[in-house]
Design a protein around this motif. Structure first.
Motif, PDB file in Angstrom:
ATOM      1  N   LYS A 198      -5.333   0.631 -10.110  1.00  0.00           N
ATOM      2  CA  LYS A 198      -5.243   0.208  -8.717  1.00  0.00           C
ATOM      3  C   LYS A 198      -6.247   0.990  -7.877  1.00  0.00           C
ATOM      4  O   LYS A 198      -6.528   2.149  -8.177  1.00  0.00           O
ATOM      5  CB  LYS A 198      -3.824   0.445  -8.204  1.00  0.00           C
ATOM      6  CG  LYS A 198      -2.764  -0.193  -9.095  1.00  0.00           C
ATOM      7  CD  LYS A 198      -1.350   0.147  -8.679  1.00  0.00           C
ATOM      8  CE  LYS A 198      -0.354  -0.463  -9.655  1.00  0.00           C
ATOM      9  NZ  LYS A 198       1.052  -0.285  -9.249  1.00  0.00           N
ATOM     10  N   PRO A 199      -6.776   0.388  -6.822  1.00  0.00           N
ATOM     11  CA  PRO A 199      -7.764   1.105  -5.994  1.00  0.00           C
ATOM     12  C   PRO A 199      -7.147   2.301  -5.281  1.00  0.00           C
ATOM     13  O   PRO A 199      -6.026   2.225  -4.767  1.00  0.00           O
ATOM     14  CB  PRO A 199      -8.244   0.043  -5.004  1.00  0.00           C
ATOM     15  CG  PRO A 199      -7.202  -1.030  -5.029  1.00  0.00           C
ATOM     16  CD  PRO A 199      -6.576  -0.999  -6.379  1.00  0.00           C
TER      17      PRO A 199
ATOM     18  N   CYS B 233       0.840  -1.204   0.000  1.00  0.00           N
ATOM     19  CA  CYS B 233       0.000   0.000   0.000  1.00  0.00           C
ATOM     20  C   CYS B 233       0.869   1.246   0.000  1.00  0.00           C
ATOM     21  O   CYS B 233       1.771   1.383   0.847  1.00  0.00           O
ATOM     22  CB  CYS B 233      -0.917   0.017   1.216  1.00  0.00           C
ATOM     23  SG  CYS B 233      -1.950   1.508   1.336  1.00  0.00           S
TER      24      CYS B 233
ATOM     25  N   LEU C  56      -7.811  -5.164  -0.161  1.00  0.00           N
ATOM     26  CA  LEU C  56      -7.617  -4.683  -1.523  1.00  0.00           C
ATOM     27  C   LEU C  56      -6.312  -5.174  -2.134  1.00  0.00           C
ATOM     28  O   LEU C  56      -6.231  -5.450  -3.334  1.00  0.00           O
ATOM     29  CB  LEU C  56      -7.655  -3.152  -1.547  1.00  0.00           C
ATOM     30  CG  LEU C  56      -9.006  -2.504  -1.260  1.00  0.00           C
ATOM     31  CD1 LEU C  56      -8.871  -0.985  -1.202  1.00  0.00           C
ATOM     32  CD2 LEU C  56     -10.041  -2.896  -2.306  1.00  0.00           C
ATOM     33  N   ARG C  57      -5.273  -5.270  -1.312  1.00  0.00           N
ATOM     34  CA  ARG C  57      -3.980  -5.671  -1.873  1.00  0.00           C
ATOM     35  C   ARG C  57      -3.960  -7.132  -2.307  1.00  0.00           C
ATOM     36  O   ARG C  57      -3.076  -7.558  -3.064  1.00  0.00           O
ATOM     37  CB  ARG C  57      -2.869  -5.420  -0.854  1.00  0.00           C
ATOM     38  CG  ARG C  57      -2.784  -6.389   0.292  1.00  0.00           C
ATOM     39  CD  ARG C  57      -1.575  -6.138   1.187  1.00  0.00           C
ATOM     40  NE  ARG C  57      -1.457  -7.124   2.243  1.00  0.00           N
ATOM     41  CZ  ARG C  57      -0.906  -8.323   2.077  1.00  0.00           C
ATOM     42  NH1 ARG C  57      -0.411  -8.673   0.894  1.00  0.00           N
ATOM     43  NH2 ARG C  57      -0.833  -9.173   3.081  1.00  0.00           N
TER      44      ARG C  57
ATOM     45  N   ARG D  49      -0.134  -2.192  -4.614  1.00  0.00           N
ATOM     46  CA  ARG D  49      -1.428  -2.776  -4.932  1.00  0.00           C
ATOM     47  C   ARG D  49      -2.578  -1.801  -4.743  1.00  0.00           C
ATOM     48  O   ARG D  49      -3.635  -1.959  -5.347  1.00  0.00           O
ATOM     49  CB  ARG D  49      -1.675  -4.001  -4.029  1.00  0.00           C
ATOM     50  CG  ARG D  49      -0.550  -5.006  -4.005  1.00  0.00           C
ATOM     51  CD  ARG D  49      -0.266  -5.573  -5.369  1.00  0.00           C
ATOM     52  NE  ARG D  49      -1.440  -6.232  -5.926  1.00  0.00           N
ATOM     53  CZ  ARG D  49      -1.489  -6.709  -7.171  1.00  0.00           C
ATOM     54  NH1 ARG D  49      -0.457  -6.573  -7.979  1.00  0.00           N
ATOM     55  NH2 ARG D  49      -2.578  -7.294  -7.612  1.00  0.00           N
ATOM     56  N   CYS D  50      -2.394  -0.786  -3.883  1.00  0.00           N
ATOM     57  CA  CYS D  50      -3.443   0.212  -3.677  1.00  0.00           C
ATOM     58  C   CYS D  50      -2.820   1.493  -3.149  1.00  0.00           C
ATOM     59  O   CYS D  50      -1.682   1.497  -2.673  1.00  0.00           O
ATOM     60  CB  CYS D  50      -4.530  -0.286  -2.717  1.00  0.00           C
ATOM     61  SG  CYS D  50      -3.956  -0.613  -1.037  1.00  0.00           S
TER      62      CYS D  50
ATOM     63  N   GLN E 176      -4.953  -7.582  -9.793  1.00  0.00           N
ATOM     64  CA  GLN E 176      -5.146  -6.268 -10.387  1.00  0.00           C
ATOM     65  C   GLN E 176      -6.047  -6.273 -11.617  1.00  0.00           C
ATOM     66  O   GLN E 176      -6.865  -5.350 -11.775  1.00  0.00           O
ATOM     67  CB  GLN E 176      -3.792  -5.646 -10.740  1.00  0.00           C
ATOM     68  CG  GLN E 176      -3.919  -4.209 -11.214  1.00  0.00           C
ATOM     69  CD  GLN E 176      -2.565  -3.537 -11.356  1.00  0.00           C
ATOM     70  OE1 GLN E 176      -1.801  -3.483 -10.408  1.00  0.00           O
ATOM     71  NE2 GLN E 176      -2.271  -3.055 -12.544  1.00  0.00           N
TER      72      GLN E 176
ATOM     73  N   VAL F 211      -7.318  -2.041   3.453  1.00  0.00           N
ATOM     74  CA  VAL F 211      -6.087  -2.072   2.655  1.00  0.00           C
ATOM     75  C   VAL F 211      -5.616  -3.503   2.444  1.00  0.00           C
ATOM     76  O   VAL F 211      -5.234  -3.891   1.331  1.00  0.00           O
ATOM     77  CB  VAL F 211      -4.995  -1.227   3.339  1.00  0.00           C
ATOM     78  CG1 VAL F 211      -3.621  -1.546   2.765  1.00  0.00           C
ATOM     79  CG2 VAL F 211      -5.299   0.260   3.174  1.00  0.00           C
TER      80      VAL F 211
END
Length: 269
Positions: free
Chosen positions: A100-101, A14, A201-202, A48-49, A206, A198
């Motif tokens: 990515k978010p 993150c 999401l990671r 990743r985010c 993707q 977080v």
């Protein structure tokens, strides 16, 4: 990564980005830095985010209205306005297209052009101490930042006009109730809930998130049948990606997927 207006720390996939520096920065000073940072993070496979938070100050930055007022009658006046408009357009476009978010999380005051920046995130979080104030229209300039597109889709046309023209400050509870916020978090649970989100999401491959984000963005303009077709096309792209292969294998083996590692020939991005 060192910037004057942002501090960025990458931790466990993150990129945690917080506002730094005194007062509310000018858009011109902040914009170039954020674009550079965003492009770097887009290319970093290990990220990743993105998590945007208010640090030394809240989400607040502005045009220099005094300069614009003086330039209004000069030959280059519209050019100066265009430069600021183009900068905000580049920022929100980058955020919309990032695969990515992006989470925006605040415990402070969202004001002026900081509102457009905050609203451009994919997921918006706040505590009950947060407030939201639209840019002042009394100078005769529109708020910009795509708010005339984003807000009607979230809170409706009538509420959008009232919010942007009345320039009243919304408390977090009302902002959540009408749809400006996606989640309202208790102060004592702030860090825990953000860390949990977080971590979730990671672990999402993707391609799946990117194609889901694109589908949600397009859904307001497409009919149901077209969206079903788009979902199937996206599903096929996910199926062919290496990250989805790892996700399925990890699920079968009862472990977390190992994502974000450079692999020769991987075309997920």
């Amino acid at each position: 990564m060192e910037y004057q207006n942002f501090d960025c720390q990458i931790d466990d996939g993150c990129a945690r980005i917080r506002m730094i520096g005194p007062g509310s920065p000018r858009l011109e000073d902040l914009g170039d830095e954020f674009l550079d940072l965003g492009l770097r993070l887009q290319e970093d496979r290990g990220v990743r985010c993105l998590l945007l938070t208010d640090g030394d100050h809240a989400f607040e930055f502005h045009h220099e209205l005094a300069d614009l007022s003086r330039a209004q009658s000069s030959a280059d006046g519209i050019g100066r306005l265009d430069a600021g408009t183009e900068m905000s357009r580049k920022i929100v476009t980058l955020m919309a297209e990032l695969p990515k978010p992006i989470i925006a999380a605040t415990r402070g005051d969202i004001r002026n052009f900081g509102l457009g920046f905050f609203m451009a995130a994919d997921i918006r979080l706040a505590t009950s101490s947060a407030t939201f104030t639209a840019p002042d229209l009394s100078a005769g300039l529109l708020p910009g930042w795509g708010l005339s597109y984003t807000l009607p889709r979230l809170i409706g046309p009538g509420r959008t006009l009232e919010f942007l023209t009345a320039r009243r400050t919304l408390q977090a509870q009302e902002a959540f109730r009408i749809g400006l916020l996606d989640r309202l978090i208790e102060e004592e649970q702030w860090e825990e809930e953000i860390d949990t989100l977080v971590q979730r999401l990671r672990l999402i491959p993707q391609p799946a998130f990117h194609l889901l984000k694109l589908g949600v963005q397009q859904s307001v303009n497409l009919d149901y049948t077209t969206m079903l077709s788009l979902e199937w096309e996206s599903q096929q792209q996910c199926w062919q990606s290496l990250e989805t292969s790892e996700g399925l294998l990890a699920w079968q083996e009862g472990r977390d997927p190992v994502l974000g590692v450079d692999t020769s020939g991987d075309q997920d991005d």
